[in-house]
Every structure is written in structure tokens, then in C-alpha cells.
Design an enzyme around this catalytic site. Structure first.
Site, PDB file in Angstrom:
ATOM      1  N   CYS A  87       9.005  27.665 -32.606  1.00 30.72           N
ATOM      2  CA  CYS A  87       8.309  28.949 -32.576  1.00 30.72           C
ATOM      3  C   CYS A  87       7.583  29.137 -31.235  1.00 30.72           C
ATOM      4  O   CYS A  87       8.221  29.326 -30.212  1.00 30.72           O
ATOM      5  CB  CYS A  87       7.385  29.072 -33.782  1.00 30.72           C
ATOM      6  SG  CYS A  87       6.816  30.748 -34.056  1.00 30.72           S
ATOM      7  N   HIS A 176      10.840  27.900 -38.464  1.00 30.73           N
ATOM      8  CA  HIS A 176      10.072  26.687 -38.784  1.00 30.73           C
ATOM      9  C   HIS A 176      10.880  25.738 -39.670  1.00 30.73           C
ATOM     10  O   HIS A 176      10.948  25.948 -40.882  1.00 30.73           O
ATOM     11  CB  HIS A 176       8.771  27.069 -39.497  1.00 30.73           C
ATOM     12  CG  HIS A 176       7.795  27.731 -38.583  1.00 30.73           C
ATOM     13  ND1 HIS A 176       6.858  27.035 -37.858  1.00 30.73           N
ATOM     14  CD2 HIS A 176       7.643  29.032 -38.237  1.00 30.73           C
ATOM     15  CE1 HIS A 176       6.155  27.864 -37.115  1.00 30.73           C
ATOM     16  NE2 HIS A 176       6.612  29.092 -37.333  1.00 30.73           N
ATOM     17  N   GLU A 178      10.049  22.840 -40.518  1.00 33.47           N
ATOM     18  CA  GLU A 178       9.168  21.946 -41.267  1.00 33.47           C
ATOM     19  C   GLU A 178       8.733  22.521 -42.616  1.00 33.47           C
ATOM     20  O   GLU A 178       8.269  21.789 -43.470  1.00 33.47           O
ATOM     21  CB  GLU A 178       7.929  21.582 -40.420  1.00 33.47           C
ATOM     22  CG  GLU A 178       6.933  22.713 -40.153  1.00 33.47           C
ATOM     23  CD  GLU A 178       7.303  23.622 -38.974  1.00 33.47           C
ATOM     24  OE1 GLU A 178       8.490  23.665 -38.620  1.00 33.47           O
ATOM     25  OE2 GLU A 178       6.396  24.298 -38.447  1.00 33.47           O
ATOM     26  N   SER A 235     -11.610   6.879 -51.047  1.00 42.08           N
ATOM     27  CA  SER A 235     -12.598   5.798 -51.066  1.00 42.08           C
ATOM     28  C   SER A 235     -12.110   4.654 -51.947  1.00 42.08           C
ATOM     29  O   SER A 235     -12.420   3.491 -51.701  1.00 42.08           O
ATOM     30  CB  SER A 235     -13.971   6.306 -51.496  1.00 42.08           C
ATOM     31  OG  SER A 235     -14.008   6.616 -52.852  1.00 42.08           O
TER      32      SER A 235
END
Ligand code: XMP
Length: 520
Positions: A87, A176, A178, A235
Site C-alpha cells: 500500500c 493488503h 496481511e 502475568s
């Protein structure tokens, strides 16, 4: 400092596209290591690392003639490695190498058909019968080929939709590859990475286990490390990784704010203290959080109070532990990518207060952030390798301020109790109906409105429960999940019939933008 200075990699230059991280995740899913660097940072680089085996230039919101904002370091195009411009990346390559770009008469946004003009290594197995459907999102187009380039494919509004310079291994594509809407978009990335850059598979997040454990051991030596455990994915993985690396020298502090999901504290204690035998300090701070939040209705005030109180409590308990030198945090790659877009807006997501900002400085602590080069899906795979169970690993994201921001208006114990129940019924039913893993995030909220209902022969006057379920790639944008009517009907019945205090259920059908995922 990169994760591993010796790893061969693809370097992705970010020009501020909302899809840049997606490119990186797709390449890593192919088993190839890549890193993202902001184009702003590249401006002054003179010597690039030698282990860069290919470059991807991302899309972005600017046009290539906004010279002040896009100071392109054209050394990039002289590295002698293959380049793929997507792009905006396609347009900047074209402009830099002698082509022309101009504003299109029609903006092309959404699905478009591209037609093959010429065979190319980049598009091997991409077209079927010379055509394919792709996702476009652009207002400018390349109208004159750069020097020594040829056209590979065209679309109705972009005649030079895929271009190549075979000798220099440079490619530009207007669409695109992706995004999942581009049919077989992965094939383009695969062809670029393996056939054109000729890089070999060198990356798997679960293979990182031993390496990361060794790194932590080396870094920490004989010192003690504290970690704020929240029960969330990041975490939890950090805590388990550190416990494998340094055992009892890790001390986790788990603060129950009273704003957690139903039974969350029991699950955390059972998993980390009882099962994994990790040093865990459990602080039940429910009452103090509720009292500090009394009568507070402003969303930002709520967030501030919770964040500050959390740090204060964490600090109080951390100070009691002697010889602590490090604070472990679940910082992920998206948190550290300098993704200030070219327009100045921040594309990285909101940080959790569980990334205990301010503490390292105040308490003279150094940071251990073993996950800082991993994406969330990679952290999940690593967590499974470390022996955490799927229930923890596949948990939907949960915001630091917890249920407080899913309860607009005043926070009371009664409302928290009702909300915990509603949320639990909703999440459990998603699991029972095999929907949980199809949804990026789901939750129940309690709105500060009571409405009239009728149950049996009696009038009721109770709270309104809002359900939210969204699909998303990274939390930056989101669509509401389309449930079947029968499912919505049944969860509404379950909640109203089982929870005293709720007599009406609504489903949120807004996307992000214009709404956000959370309510506050
Ligand atoms: P919004 O509501 O901004 O949320 O669309 C995007 C994602 O971020 C999460 N979120 C937070 N996470 N601390 C966190 O750790 C926070 O203060 C916070 N606020 C929002 C939200 O749950 C969603 O996944």
C-alpha cells in the site's frame, strides 16, 4: 536490543498502518523471525544490521508527497535485500525509484478483484484462473512505473496494482495481503519470505522456553524478583517462566481488588500457590478498594483511584521483602513497538496498571521483561509449553480496573455481586456452546438503570444487564459477534431467571470505532 542479535530476520518498517503488527504476526506464524521499526527511527540510521534478509514497508495514512512527514531513508532501498512495499510502501518505493503516484479519482476501500498480467515468484499459487479477490484501502495510486519495474497485476482502480523489479527483487502491492479478507494473502507473504528472501524457518515461540529461562537466570543471578500477578495471561506466563528459572527467589504479589471475575482469586491461589508451589503473597484489599470508590462515578477518576491504590498496596508488600533487585513485568512486543503513527496518534493499546509504572524508579528496581519480543498469541503458546492450563492461557483479556469499568455509575458491593454472577453465566454459556474461543473478548456489564418487568404475577424493578462480545485482531478495532437469535434468547433467559437484581438483558451491537470495547 533485539531478542537475538544473531537471528536472521525480516525488518518491517512501520509507516503508521493499523495492520503493521498483523504483518509481523503473519510472518512469525510462518516460522520466520521479524521485527518492526518505526520509519521515524530509520531516518538517521547509517549502517543497517547485516542479518536483515528482507524488508517490508508497511501501509500508512499519509501520501508520499507529504515530504515533511515522510523523510524516507533511501539507504533502505540500497541494502541489496529483497523489498516488499505494501500500500503506502508500494507507493513510496514507486516514488523513490522514478515512478509517479497520484490521488485516485475513486477511493478503493474493501474487496476488489485483481487480474494477473504476468507470472511472478511473488504471486505463485496466488491467482486462480488469473484472478483473485483482495482487500484494498487506499486513496492514492501508482500511475507510472518506477524505472526497471514491470506490472504483474491490475485492478479496476489501480492499473499498477502489483509491480516488480526482478533483478533487484523489489516488489510493490497496492492491496493488503496481511488481512484475512485478502484471499490467499498468506501465499504472497510466504513467497516473499521463503522464495524471494530465501530465509529459512528460524522461529517458534514455544522454542523460546529454554532460551528465555536461561536469560532470566543469567540476568537475575542470586537476587530476588517480585512480580505482580493478576491471573491474566501475560502475568501468569511471566510468573511461571520465572518460577522455572529461579524457583523460590521469585515472589509474586496478588492483590484482590474485589473487582475481579467470579472466583478468580481462588483460581489464582489454587494454580500458583497450591499447584506450582510459587511464593505467593495474597492481599485481600476488597474493602479498601470499595471504600475508596464510594460515590465515584467519573470513569477517569475510577481508573486513577484504582491504579494509584494498586501501586500503593503493591509497594507496601514489596517493601517487606528483603534483597529485591528486580520487578518482573508482562510487557509484550506491541507495548514496546514505537508505534507512534506518522500522524502523531498512538497506535499501541492502553497499558495495564498491572505494568506497575513508577515502581522501578521509586524502589530502585530493575525490570525483567522476558516477553517483550513476543506477541500475545506467541505468549499463549509459550504458556502451554510451560505447563499452564488451557483455561488460563485462552482467557479473554481483562482490563486492569476490572469490573469497575463495566459498571457505569456508582460502585457498590451489591452491584459487584450481581455483575459477577451475570458475567459468569455469560462466559460459562459461551464455553458450553463452543463459542468462547471464537470470540476475542466477551463480558457482562451492569448499567445504572432500573427498568420495570413482570415475573409470574409480580412487578419487578431491577437493573439492566448489557452483554458485549467482539471479534478483533488486537483490540484496536472490533466488530460485534453475530450470535444466533436462539443463543441470545437463551442467555437472556438464563440471566434473568437466575440472577435476582436483573430483569432485562441487551446486546451491544456497536463496533469499535465508534465505540470502545469497554464501557468506560
Ligand atoms: P477499549 O475499551 O479501549 O479497550 O476499546 C481495548 C482493550 O484494552 C483493554 N483495556 C485495558 N486493559 N488496563 C488494561 O490492562 C486498562 O486500564 C484497560 N482499559 C481497557 C480492554 O479490556 C480491551 O481488551
Amino acid at each position: 536490543m533485539p531478542l537475538d542479535g544473531n537471528l536472521k530476520k525480516i525488518l518491517i518498517v512501520d509507516f503508521g498502518s493499523q495492520f503493521t503488527q498483523l504483518i509481523a504476526r503473519k510472518i512469525r506464524e510462518l516460522g520466520v523471525y521479524c521485527e518492526i521499526i518505526s520509519h521515524n527511527k530509520l531516518k538517521k540510521i547509517k549502517n543497517f544490521e547485516t542479518n536483515i534478509k528482507g524488508l517490508v514497508l508497511s501501509g500508512g495514512p499519509l501520501n508520499v508527497y507529504e515530504n515533511k512527514k515522510v523523510k524516507f531513508n533511501n539507504k533502505l532501498l540500497k541494502l541489496g535485500v529483497p523489498v516488499l512495499g505494501i500500500c503506502f510502501g508500494h507507493q513510496i518505493i514507486s516514488k523513490e525509484l522514478g515512478g509517479r503516484v497520484k490521488s485516485s479519482k475513486y477511493r478503493e476501500f474493501g474487496l476488489a478483484e485483481v487480474q494477473e498480467i504476468k507470472k511472478s515468484k511473488l504471486t505463485k499459487d496466488f491467482f486462480s484462473k488469473g484472478k483473485n479477490n483482495v482487500w484494498m484501502s487506499h486513496a492514492d495510486q501508482v500511475i507510472k512505473l518506477p524505472k526497471n519495474f514491470q506490472a504483474i497485476a491490475k485492478s479496476e482502480n489501480s492499473k499498477l496494482c502489483i509491480i516488480e523489479n526482478l533483478e533487484k527483487k523489489m516488489y510493490g502491492i497496492q492491496f493488503h495481503p496481511e488481512v484475512s479478507h485478502t484471499n490467499k494473502g498468506n501465499q504472497i507473504l510466504k513467497n516473499f519470505v521463503f522464495s524471494i528472501c530465501k530465509i529459512k524457518r528460524n522461529w517458534s515461540s514455544s522454542d523460546q522456553k529454554i532460551k528465555l529461562i536461561n536469560e532470566v537466570k543469567q540476568l537475575v543471578g542470586n537476587s530476588k524478583v517480585i512480580c505482580a500477578l493478576s491471573g491474566g495471561v501475560d502475568s501468569s506466563v511471566v510468573a511461571k517462566l520465572l518460577s522455572n528459572a529461579i524457583g523460590k527467589k521469585l515472589i509474586c504479589i496478588f492483590v484482590n481488588t474485589g473487582l475481579l471475575r467470579k472466583n478468580e482469586e481462588t483460581q489464582v491461589i489454587n494454580t500458583f500457590k497450591k499447584r506450582f508451589k510459587i511464593n505467593l503473597i495474597y492481599v485481600n484489599a476488597e474493602n479498601i478498594f470499595i471504600s475508596k470508590l464510594k460515590n465515584i462515578t467519573d470513569p477517569e477518576k475510577k481508573r486513577r483511584i484504582i491504579g494509584n491504590l494498586f501501586i500503593k498496596i503493591f509497594e507496601k508488600y514489596a517493601k517487606k521483602i528483603k534483597n529485591v533487585k528486580f520487578l518482573a513485568q508482562g510487557t509484550l512486543y506491541p507495548d514496546i513497538i514505537e508505534s507512534k503513527s506518522v500522524t502523531g496518534s498512538q497506535t499501541s493499546k492502553i497499558k495495564s496498571h498491572h505494568n506497575v509504572g513508577g515502581l522501578p524508579k521509586k524502589m530502585n528496581l530493575k525490570l525483567v521483561e522476558p516477553l517483550k519480543y513476543l506477541f500475545k498469541d506467541e505468549v499463549r503458546k509459550l504458556g502451554l509449553k510451560l505447563g499452564l492450563n488451557r483455561e488460563i492461557i485462552s482467557r479473554h483479556p481483562f482490563p486492569g480496573p476490572g469490573l469497575a469499568i463495566r459498571m457505569p455509575g456508582k460502585i457498590t458491593k451489591e452491584k459487584i455481586k450481581i455483575l459477577k454472577e451475570a458475567d459468569n453465566y455469560f462466559i460459562q454459556s459461551l464455553k458450553d456452546n463452543n463459542l468462547y474461543d471464537k470470540i476475542w473478548q466477551a463480558y457482562a456489564a451492569l448499567l445504572p438503570v432500573k427498568t420495570v418487568g413482570v415475573m409470574g404475577d409480580n412487578r419487578t424493578y431491577e437493573y439492566l444487564c448489557l452483554l458485549r462480545a467482539i471479534t478483533s485482531e488486537d483490540g484496536m478495532t472490533a466488530d460485534f459477534y453475530q450470535f444466533k437469535k436462539s443463543y441470545i434468547q437463551s442467555i437472556s433467559n438464563t440471566i434473568v431467571n437466575n440472577i435476582k437484581g436483573i430483569n432485562r438483558v441487551v446486546y451491544d451491537v456497536t463496533s469499535k470505532p465508534p465505540s470502545t470495547i469497554e464501557l468506560e
